[in-house]
Design a protein around this motif. Structure first.
Motif, PDB file in Angstrom:
ATOM      1  N   GLY A  36      32.322 -71.492  59.934  1.00 39.96           N
ATOM      2  CA  GLY A  36      30.857 -71.284  59.823  1.00 39.96           C
ATOM      3  C   GLY A  36      30.594 -70.941  58.282  1.00 39.96           C
ATOM      4  N   GLU A  37      29.276 -70.295  58.234  1.00 41.04           N
ATOM      5  CA  GLU A  37      28.821 -70.103  56.924  1.00 41.04           C
ATOM      6  C   GLU A  37      28.945 -68.728  56.279  1.00 41.04           C
ATOM      7  N   GLY A  38      29.315 -68.615  55.124  1.00 39.26           N
ATOM      8  CA  GLY A  38      29.634 -67.330  54.491  1.00 39.26           C
ATOM      9  C   GLY A  38      30.798 -66.317  54.939  1.00 39.26           C
ATOM     10  N   GLU A  39      30.633 -64.972  54.614  1.00 39.96           N
ATOM     11  CA  GLU A  39      31.672 -64.276  55.020  1.00 39.96           C
ATOM     12  C   GLU A  39      31.901 -63.963  56.406  1.00 39.96           C
ATOM     13  N   ALA A  40      32.825 -63.386  56.890  1.00 35.66           N
ATOM     14  CA  ALA A  40      33.033 -62.842  58.202  1.00 35.66           C
ATOM     15  C   ALA A  40      31.824 -62.236  58.906  1.00 35.66           C
ATOM     16  N   GLY A  41      31.463 -62.497  60.078  1.00 38.66           N
ATOM     17  CA  GLY A  41      30.310 -61.773  60.554  1.00 38.66           C
ATOM     18  C   GLY A  41      30.502 -61.315  61.893  1.00 38.66           C
ATOM     19  N   ASP A  42      29.617 -60.099  62.329  1.00 40.45           N
ATOM     20  CA  ASP A  42      29.718 -59.725  63.614  1.00 40.45           C
ATOM     21  C   ASP A  42      29.441 -60.371  64.495  1.00 40.45           C
ATOM     22  N   SER A  43      30.348 -60.420  65.704  1.00 37.03           N
ATOM     23  CA  SER A  43      30.173 -61.180  66.793  1.00 37.03           C
ATOM     24  C   SER A  43      30.766 -60.316  67.905  1.00 37.03           C
ATOM     25  N   ARG A  44      31.014 -60.884  69.168  1.00 32.14           N
ATOM     26  CA  ARG A  44      31.662 -60.495  70.113  1.00 32.14           C
ATOM     27  C   ARG A  44      32.448 -61.353  71.011  1.00 32.14           C
ATOM     28  N   LEU A  45      33.397 -60.661  71.439  1.00 37.01           N
ATOM     29  CA  LEU A  45      34.500 -61.404  72.226  1.00 37.01           C
ATOM     30  C   LEU A  45      33.899 -61.314  73.876  1.00 37.01           C
ATOM     31  N   ALA A  46      33.830 -62.475  74.439  1.00 46.38           N
ATOM     32  CA  ALA A  46      33.457 -62.714  75.763  1.00 46.38           C
ATOM     33  C   ALA A  46      34.542 -63.437  76.546  1.00 46.38           C
ATOM     34  N   PHE A  47      34.212 -63.381  78.027  1.00 50.60           N
ATOM     35  CA  PHE A  47      35.390 -63.817  78.694  1.00 50.60           C
ATOM     36  C   PHE A  47      34.645 -64.980  79.482  1.00 50.60           C
ATOM     37  N   ALA A  48      35.194 -66.101  79.711  1.00 55.45           N
ATOM     38  CA  ALA A  48      34.578 -67.250  80.652  1.00 55.45           C
ATOM     39  C   ALA A  48      35.533 -67.270  82.023  1.00 55.45           C
ATOM     40  N   ARG A  49      34.828 -67.277  83.055  1.00 54.51           N
ATOM     41  CA  ARG A  49      35.906 -67.478  84.309  1.00 54.51           C
ATOM     42  C   ARG A  49      36.380 -68.723  84.243  1.00 54.51           C
ATOM     43  N   THR A  50      35.857 -69.778  83.935  1.00 54.21           N
ATOM     44  CA  THR A  50      36.311 -71.037  83.761  1.00 54.21           C
ATOM     45  C   THR A  50      35.758 -71.982  82.511  1.00 54.21           C
ATOM     46  N   LEU A  51      36.703 -72.883  82.181  1.00 46.28           N
ATOM     47  CA  LEU A  51      36.107 -73.813  81.217  1.00 46.28           C
ATOM     48  C   LEU A  51      36.706 -75.413  81.497  1.00 46.28           C
ATOM     49  N   GLU A  52      35.679 -76.355  81.448  1.00 42.92           N
ATOM     50  CA  GLU A  52      36.282 -77.700  82.056  1.00 42.92           C
ATOM     51  C   GLU A  52      36.024 -78.481  80.823  1.00 42.92           C
ATOM     52  N   ILE A  53      37.066 -79.344  80.527  1.00 39.78           N
ATOM     53  CA  ILE A  53      37.208 -80.525  79.721  1.00 39.78           C
ATOM     54  C   ILE A  53      37.214 -81.652  80.529  1.00 39.78           C
ATOM     55  N   GLY A  54      36.311 -82.507  81.176  1.00 31.64           N
ATOM     56  CA  GLY A  54      36.277 -83.552  82.079  1.00 31.64           C
ATOM     57  C   GLY A  54      36.923 -82.998  83.067  1.00 31.64           C
ATOM     58  N   ASP A  55      38.107 -83.438  83.681  1.00 31.30           N
ATOM     59  CA  ASP A  55      38.861 -83.172  84.624  1.00 31.30           C
ATOM     60  C   ASP A  55      39.864 -81.774  84.293  1.00 31.30           C
ATOM     61  N   LEU A  56      39.927 -81.557  83.197  1.00 31.37           N
ATOM     62  CA  LEU A  56      40.991 -80.628  82.687  1.00 31.37           C
ATOM     63  C   LEU A  56      40.414 -78.959  82.948  1.00 31.37           C
ATOM     64  N   GLN A  57      40.792 -78.234  83.716  1.00 35.18           N
ATOM     65  CA  GLN A  57      40.282 -76.959  83.866  1.00 35.18           C
ATOM     66  C   GLN A  57      41.052 -75.733  83.419  1.00 35.18           C
ATOM     67  N   PHE A  58      40.373 -74.901  82.841  1.00 34.86           N
ATOM     68  CA  PHE A  58      41.182 -73.609  82.540  1.00 34.86           C
ATOM     69  C   PHE A  58      40.568 -72.362  83.222  1.00 34.86           C
ATOM     70  N   GLU A  59      41.047 -71.243  83.342  1.00 35.74           N
ATOM     71  CA  GLU A  59      40.672 -69.982  83.763  1.00 35.74           C
ATOM     72  C   GLU A  59      40.991 -68.792  82.883  1.00 35.74           C
ATOM     73  N   ASP A  60      39.806 -67.826  82.920  1.00 29.27           N
ATOM     74  CA  ASP A  60      39.909 -66.669  82.143  1.00 29.27           C
ATOM     75  C   ASP A  60      39.952 -67.096  80.655  1.00 29.27           C
ATOM     76  N   CYS A  61      39.089 -67.537  79.866  1.00 27.45           N
ATOM     77  CA  CYS A  61      39.243 -67.834  78.902  1.00 27.45           C
ATOM     78  C   CYS A  61      38.525 -67.068  77.735  1.00 27.45           C
ATOM     79  N   PRO A  62      39.075 -66.532  76.653  1.00 24.84           N
ATOM     80  CA  PRO A  62      38.237 -65.706  75.822  1.00 24.84           C
ATOM     81  C   PRO A  62      37.245 -66.517  74.850  1.00 24.84           C
ATOM     82  N   ILE A  63      36.161 -66.206  74.551  1.00 27.51           N
ATOM     83  CA  ILE A  63      35.326 -67.066  73.857  1.00 27.51           C
ATOM     84  C   ILE A  63      34.373 -66.148  72.583  1.00 27.51           C
ATOM     85  N   GLU A  64      34.764 -66.474  71.314  1.00 30.73           N
ATOM     86  CA  GLU A  64      33.914 -65.589  70.350  1.00 30.73           C
ATOM     87  C   GLU A  64      32.491 -66.191  70.420  1.00 30.73           C
TER      88      GLU A  64
END
Length: 172
Positions: free
Chosen positions: A109-137
């Motif tokens: 991204g741009e500039g220095e480190a910035g405040d954000s939050r860690l969130a949690f996704a139950r599922t993540l899909e890339i086409g037929d490829l599926q993941f569970e319990d994914c941390p997302i910034e």
């Protein structure tokens, strides 16, 4: 140990304390299960990619289409130098992400480190490829202009990966 690190570092090394709180929140949410677990079969996958060149940039990249919690498709830049998934707060809207902890986004991204939050996704899909319990910034600023965020290849580390940029395909 993480609680001790967070508490003892709070006044002297705020970044370290935030990372410890973030890790603690993630581990508590996972309940002993690994993060970003493969939910689909461990098999070969062929993922179609799109070309990416932000306006005014000399840098080319590749985009992956991802669905988080069954939401709308997001366009994430495939980042071979990153391990995490990071998206802009606007892209996270209405995806049903569960907030876990305050954190600081660094390294993209741009500039220095910035405040954000860690969130949690139950599922993540890339086409037929599926993941569970994914941390997302989730970053309040644009992670990368012209896309919804980045997909670090750490998510795909269980696979042997072959990327063909000319054909715009990734084989796992």
């Amino acid at each position: 140990l993480l609680r001790n690190v967070a508490m003892l570092s709070w006044n002297t090394d705020r970044e370290r304390a935030l990372r410890a709180w973030e890790q603690l929140a993630l581990e508590e949410r996972l309940g002993g299960k690994p993060a970003a677990r493969l939910a689909s079969a461990y098999a070969g996958y062929r993922v179609h990619l799109a070309g990416f060149r932000p306006a005014g940039s000399q840098v080319d990249g590749l985009l992956v289409t991802v669905r988080i919690n069954g939401g709308r498709p997001l366009r994430l830049v495939l980042d071979t130098g990153a391990r995490a998934i990071a998206i802009h707060a606007r892209a996270a809207k209405d995806l049903g992400l569960e907030p876990l902890a305050a954190t600081r986004v660094e390294g993209f991204g741009e500039g220095e480190a910035g405040d954000s939050r860690l969130a949690f996704a139950r599922t993540l899909e890339i086409g037929d490829l599926q993941f569970e319990d994914c941390p997302i910034e989730v970053a309040p600023h644009s992670v990368v202009h012209g896309a919804d965020g980045i997909l670090g290849i750490g998510l795909l580390e269980a696979f042997r990966m072959r990327i063909d940029p000319r054909a715009r395909v990734m084989e796992l």
